[in-house]
Design a protein around this motif. Structure first.
Motif, PDB file in Angstrom:
ATOM      1  N   ARG A  95      37.920  37.497  37.224  1.00  0.00           N
ATOM      2  CA  ARG A  95      38.451  36.372  36.448  1.00  0.00           C
ATOM      3  C   ARG A  95      39.975  36.340  36.507  1.00  0.00           C
ATOM      4  O   ARG A  95      40.587  35.265  36.583  1.00  0.00           O
ATOM      5  N   GLN A  98      40.931  35.031  39.875  1.00  0.00           N
ATOM      6  CA  GLN A  98      40.664  33.596  39.901  1.00  0.00           C
ATOM      7  C   GLN A  98      41.781  32.827  39.211  1.00  0.00           C
ATOM      8  O   GLN A  98      42.269  31.809  39.728  1.00  0.00           O
ATOM      9  N   GLY A 121      33.361  34.677  38.238  1.00  0.00           N
ATOM     10  CA  GLY A 121      34.475  34.037  38.928  1.00  0.00           C
ATOM     11  C   GLY A 121      33.997  33.035  39.952  1.00  0.00           C
ATOM     12  O   GLY A 121      34.205  33.227  41.159  1.00  0.00           O
ATOM     13  N   ASP A 123      35.029  30.220  40.950  1.00  0.00           N
ATOM     14  CA  ASP A 123      36.045  29.555  41.766  1.00  0.00           C
ATOM     15  C   ASP A 123      37.004  30.540  42.423  1.00  0.00           C
ATOM     16  O   ASP A 123      37.951  30.122  43.096  1.00  0.00           O
ATOM     17  N   ALA A 124      36.779  31.821  42.223  1.00  0.00           N
ATOM     18  CA  ALA A 124      37.640  32.825  42.845  1.00  0.00           C
ATOM     19  C   ALA A 124      37.330  32.933  44.336  1.00  0.00           C
ATOM     20  O   ALA A 124      36.184  32.720  44.759  1.00  0.00           O
ATOM     21  N   LYS A 126      36.417  35.258  46.895  1.00  0.00           N
ATOM     22  CA  LYS A 126      35.827  36.586  46.786  1.00  0.00           C
ATOM     23  C   LYS A 126      35.448  37.137  48.156  1.00  0.00           C
ATOM     24  O   LYS A 126      34.817  36.443  48.955  1.00  0.00           O
TER      25      LYS A 126
END
Length: 367
Positions: A95, A98, A121, A123-124, A126
């Motif tokens: 988080r 992100q 997360g 929208d992170a 990754k």
């Protein structure tokens, strides 16, 4: 956390908060830990050659990595078992990444699952760190799960046919706290680190016994045939292996000595970086981790040719001190320090950093 204003402050505070077993696991290196010390001290041997009278009124720290634009050239490396540092562990860490618009790399040996981290997360950006196990079906399952969960790259660790001798873990007879498990595994693998350690006394050796020590370059081709994700090799320290990696068609190299946790006597990551850049820097992307604890370290690595750097322990110290907010504070500190180093040295964006702006300290003794 208001009085914690640099990475070292967080490290000191985290050392006070963590149980000894956990602290020693996070902070220790292999053998006499000379490489661990050198990972940091080697940065001080390189000096920045600043340029003056450059227009730096507007600054842009963003970079494009494997086709994805991120806010800054500072990401988070894979670190195992993060719920030992904070109850939310890897979920808090992702988080934070992100919210800062940068890359989070999840360790295979995590205490939050691939799916939990993806949900935390969404929208992170990754990446998933991978070991290849003797049981290839386990490996295939991990890859498929990472793909399905939206991870954008596989980071294959190539410096670990077995885990190194970490004396602190051997003395402590390290094991994972009983309330935690390896969340990406089921059955016997999930509680591998909860059991009494074999041979050296550290339970890490139980897990090490499951790794496929027979891996060779042919297995890179096997991995490429099985996944659509770009592959980054983590743990390359020589030009010879960098050339083999580029020839094998990987997307990138993460120059790393595994946090100095494998064999004492290996070079610091920043020392190994130049020969790898020289060998393959024009062919594939090159990153580095190991010893980064200040924004000037980021500048030096980028001046040598790295596309970005990753941090491991600093993120753990932030996680320990304040969960998601602590990690975000660490990233903010490093971003700010890097921006100041960038601008005051005469650069308005990352692309302005030149190889001529970094020299070994011996340069000045020869003038």
């Amino acid at each position: 956390m208001d009085n914690l204003i640099c990475v070292k402050d967080f490290e000191v505070q985290a050392h006070k908060l963590l149980p000894r077993n956990t602290l020693d696991y996070y902070r220790s290196g292999a053998g006499r830990q000379e490489t661990l010390k050198n990972n940091r001290s080697a940065f001080s041997k390189y000096k920045i050659r600043p340029r003056c009278l450059r227009n730096v009124a507007k600054r842009d720290l963003s970079v494009t990595i494997l086709g994805e634009k991120i806010s800054m050239p500072i990401g988070i490396s894979p670190s195992a078992m993060q719920r030992m540092a904070h109850p939310e562990g890897e979920c808090a860490n992702v988080r934070a990444a992100q919210s800062m618009g940068t890359i989070y790399t999840l360790s295979t040996i995590s205490t939050s699952s691939i799916e939990e981290v993806a949900e935390a997360g969404p929208d992170a950006l990754k990446w998933f760190q991978l070991y290849i196990y003797k049981n290839r079906e386990i490996t295939k399952s991990l890859i498929r799960r990472a793909e399905n969960a939206g991870f954008k790259a596989l980071v294959l660790t190539v410096d670990t046919p077995m885990f190194g001798l970490r004396l602190a873990d051997m003395r402590n007879k390290f094991s994972l706290p009983s309330h935690l498990t390896l969340a990406n595994f089921q059955g016997q693998y999930s509680d591998t680190l909860n059991k009494k350690g074999k041979n050296t006394g550290s339970a890490l050796n139980n897990l090490g016994d499951l790794l496929d020590a027979s891996l060779d370059w042919a297995d890179i081709h096997w991995l490429k045939s099985y996944t659509r994700l770009p592959i980054v090799l983590k743990g390359v320290l020589t030009a010879e292996d960098a050339l083999l990696a580029a020839d094998a068609g990987v997307a990138g190299i993460l120059v790393s000595n595994h946090g100095a946790r494998q064999v004492d006597g290996w070079p610091a990551s920043i020392e190994a970086l130049p020969e790898i850049i020289e060998a393959v820097g024009k062919r594939i992307e090159v990153y580095m981790d190991g010893g980064v604890s200040d924004g000037t370290d980021v500048f030096k690595a980028l001046a040598m040719g790295a596309k970005m750097v990753f941090i491991g322990r600093p993120a753990l110290w932030g996680l320990t001190c304040g969960g998601e907010d602590g990690v975000r504070k660490i990233l903010t500190i490093l971003r700010t320090e890097f921006e100041y180093a960038l601008a005051i040295s005469g650069c308005s964006e990352v692309a302005d950093i030149r190889r001529s702006m970094i020299v070994h300290e011996s340069y000045y003794s020869k003038l």
